[in-house]
Design a protein around this motif. Structure first.
Motif, PDB file in Angstrom:
ATOM      1  N   MET A   1     -15.842  -5.380  19.429  1.00 20.62           N
ATOM      2  CA  MET A   1     -15.798  -4.620  17.973  1.00 20.62           C
ATOM      3  C   MET A   1     -14.821  -5.630  17.254  1.00 20.62           C
ATOM      4  O   MET A   1     -13.643  -5.853  17.741  1.00 20.62           O
ATOM      5  CB  MET A   1     -15.308  -3.456  18.202  1.00 20.62           C
ATOM      6  N   SER A   2     -15.073  -5.713  16.095  1.00 21.53           N
ATOM      7  CA  SER A   2     -14.259  -6.746  15.325  1.00 21.53           C
ATOM      8  C   SER A   2     -13.096  -5.815  14.799  1.00 21.53           C
ATOM      9  O   SER A   2     -12.755  -4.607  14.350  1.00 21.53           O
ATOM     10  CB  SER A   2     -14.694  -7.034  13.899  1.00 21.53           C
ATOM     11  N   LYS A   3     -11.777  -6.667  14.707  1.00 16.36           N
ATOM     12  CA  LYS A   3     -10.515  -6.121  14.235  1.00 16.36           C
ATOM     13  C   LYS A   3     -10.631  -5.646  12.754  1.00 16.36           C
ATOM     14  O   LYS A   3     -11.163  -6.350  12.095  1.00 16.36           O
ATOM     15  CB  LYS A   3      -9.514  -6.859  14.532  1.00 16.36           C
ATOM     16  N   LYS A   4      -9.777  -4.684  12.582  1.00 20.20           N
ATOM     17  CA  LYS A   4      -9.763  -4.052  10.858  1.00 20.20           C
ATOM     18  C   LYS A   4      -8.694  -4.532  10.313  1.00 20.20           C
ATOM     19  O   LYS A   4      -7.570  -5.157  11.248  1.00 20.20           O
ATOM     20  CB  LYS A   4      -9.566  -2.663  11.146  1.00 20.20           C
ATOM     21  N   VAL A   5      -8.479  -4.454   9.125  1.00 18.42           N
ATOM     22  CA  VAL A   5      -7.315  -5.161   8.318  1.00 18.42           C
ATOM     23  C   VAL A   5      -6.538  -3.916   7.543  1.00 18.42           C
ATOM     24  O   VAL A   5      -7.526  -3.066   7.115  1.00 18.42           O
ATOM     25  CB  VAL A   5      -7.573  -6.182   7.366  1.00 18.42           C
ATOM     26  N   ALA A   6      -5.543  -3.556   7.699  1.00 18.25           N
ATOM     27  CA  ALA A   6      -5.002  -2.444   6.848  1.00 18.25           C
ATOM     28  C   ALA A   6      -4.304  -3.248   5.779  1.00 18.25           C
ATOM     29  O   ALA A   6      -3.598  -4.220   5.639  1.00 18.25           O
ATOM     30  CB  ALA A   6      -3.487  -1.946   7.716  1.00 18.25           C
ATOM     31  N   VAL A   7      -4.707  -2.663   4.464  1.00 17.88           N
ATOM     32  CA  VAL A   7      -4.147  -3.043   3.115  1.00 17.88           C
ATOM     33  C   VAL A   7      -3.134  -1.923   2.627  1.00 17.88           C
ATOM     34  O   VAL A   7      -3.615  -1.082   2.176  1.00 17.88           O
ATOM     35  CB  VAL A   7      -5.308  -3.427   2.066  1.00 17.88           C
ATOM     36  N   VAL A   8      -1.854  -2.171   2.707  1.00 15.74           N
ATOM     37  CA  VAL A   8      -1.220  -1.264   2.309  1.00 15.74           C
ATOM     38  C   VAL A   8      -0.279  -1.532   1.167  1.00 15.74           C
ATOM     39  O   VAL A   8       0.115  -2.879   1.013  1.00 15.74           O
ATOM     40  CB  VAL A   8       0.055  -1.170   3.570  1.00 15.74           C
ATOM     41  N   MET A   9      -0.157  -0.841   0.327  1.00 10.55           N
ATOM     42  CA  MET A   9       0.642  -1.062  -1.210  1.00 10.55           C
ATOM     43  C   MET A   9       1.548  -0.117  -1.148  1.00 10.55           C
ATOM     44  O   MET A   9       1.438   1.071  -1.119  1.00 10.55           O
ATOM     45  CB  MET A   9      -0.436  -1.343  -2.357  1.00 10.55           C
ATOM     46  N   GLY A  10       2.580  -0.475  -2.032  1.00  7.47           N
ATOM     47  CA  GLY A  10       3.730   0.298  -2.196  1.00  7.47           C
ATOM     48  C   GLY A  10       3.622   1.248  -3.207  1.00  7.47           C
ATOM     49  O   GLY A  10       4.322   2.205  -3.155  1.00  7.47           O
ATOM     50  N   SER A  11       2.556   1.217  -4.050  1.00 12.28           N
ATOM     51  CA  SER A  11       2.284   2.052  -5.007  1.00 12.28           C
ATOM     52  C   SER A  11       0.995   2.016  -5.696  1.00 12.28           C
ATOM     53  O   SER A  11       0.297   0.912  -5.569  1.00 12.28           O
ATOM     54  CB  SER A  11       3.319   1.924  -6.258  1.00 12.28           C
ATOM     55  N   ASP A  12       0.478   3.330  -6.168  1.00  7.94           N
ATOM     56  CA  ASP A  12      -1.038   2.935  -6.668  1.00  7.94           C
ATOM     57  C   ASP A  12      -0.871   2.220  -8.029  1.00  7.94           C
ATOM     58  O   ASP A  12      -2.309   1.522  -8.375  1.00  7.94           O
ATOM     59  CB  ASP A  12      -1.614   4.316  -7.014  1.00  7.94           C
ATOM     60  N   SER A  13       0.268   1.580  -8.546  1.00  7.34           N
ATOM     61  CA  SER A  13       0.298   0.922  -9.606  1.00  7.34           C
ATOM     62  C   SER A  13      -0.139  -0.747  -9.096  1.00  7.34           C
ATOM     63  O   SER A  13      -0.248  -1.391  -9.977  1.00  7.34           O
ATOM     64  CB  SER A  13       1.535   0.756 -10.233  1.00  7.34           C
ATOM     65  N   ASP A  14      -0.061  -0.724  -7.934  1.00  7.37           N
ATOM     66  CA  ASP A  14      -0.463  -2.073  -7.329  1.00  7.37           C
ATOM     67  C   ASP A  14      -1.942  -2.279  -7.120  1.00  7.37           C
ATOM     68  O   ASP A  14      -2.485  -3.364  -6.915  1.00  7.37           O
ATOM     69  CB  ASP A  14       0.101  -2.463  -5.943  1.00  7.37           C
ATOM     70  N   LEU A  15      -2.826  -1.134  -7.133  1.00  6.16           N
ATOM     71  CA  LEU A  15      -4.155  -1.221  -6.836  1.00  6.16           C
ATOM     72  C   LEU A  15      -5.100  -2.165  -7.531  1.00  6.16           C
ATOM     73  O   LEU A  15      -5.784  -2.942  -7.124  1.00  6.16           O
ATOM     74  CB  LEU A  15      -4.848   0.241  -6.794  1.00  6.16           C
TER      75      LEU A  15
END
Ligand code: RP5
Length: 164
Positions: A1-15
């Motif tokens: 199974m392929s590994k996942k990537v976590a995309v973490v951002m400090g604020s929704d203003s970064d989205l």
């Protein structure tokens, strides 16, 4: 199974800045989990995500933050997975503050850092990391580079026909 990537951002203003990253991961068929976690506002959540990321099937963490952008470094403190930082452009210094906060890590806790607002490159770099143990993904990256080269060659051909 392929590994996942976590995309973490400090604020929704970064989205909005990070959408190209999420889209690129999707285009490569990489499963991404998108989170809003702040090194300063929700530090316990940052620890929980990073400390359990490997056992939860993640292969890379991408962390986007602006200003005193400690998110990538804090996540890197709690995991041996590679962490890629995306410094977010700011109104005060155009993102230089974010860039230096991310890239100037003390020895022992490295963070791979892309350009200010370099969301797309973060996804490509994450894909390249996962491709080390995923041949199908490596093939997709090879095609991606070939397509990009063909696109540039097409533009070159076109411009050579023009008179300046
Ligand atoms: C950082 O502060 C975030 O990553 C964002 O780039 C910046 C501003 O956050 P908000 O005040 O818009 O939530 O933590």
């Amino acid at each position: 199974m392929s590994k996942k990537v976590a995309v973490v951002m400090g604020s929704d203003s970064d989205l909005d800045t990070m959408r190209p990253c999420i889209q690129r991961l999707n285009a490569f068929g990489i499963s991404a989990q998108v989170r809003i976690i702040s090194a300063h506002r929700t530090p316990a959540a940052a620890e929980a995500l990073a400390a359990h990321a490997a056992e939860n099937g993640f292969g890379v963490i991408i962390a986007a933050a602006g200003k005193a952008a400690h998110l990538a470094g804090v996540l890197a403190a709690y995991t041996t997975l590679p962490v890629i930082g995306v410094p977010i452009k700011t109104s005060m210094m155009g993102g230089l503050d974010s860039l230096l906060s991310m890239v100037q890590m003390p020895k022992g806790i490295p963070v791979a850092c892309v350009a200010v607002d370099g969301a797309d490159n973060a996804a490509i770099l994450a894909a390249q990391m996962l491709a080390l143990s995923d041949g199908a993904l490596a093939d997709k990256l090879t095609r991606f580079k070939a397509d990009m080269a063909a696109e540039v060659a097409k533009k070159d051909e076109k411009i050579r026909m023009e008179e300046f």
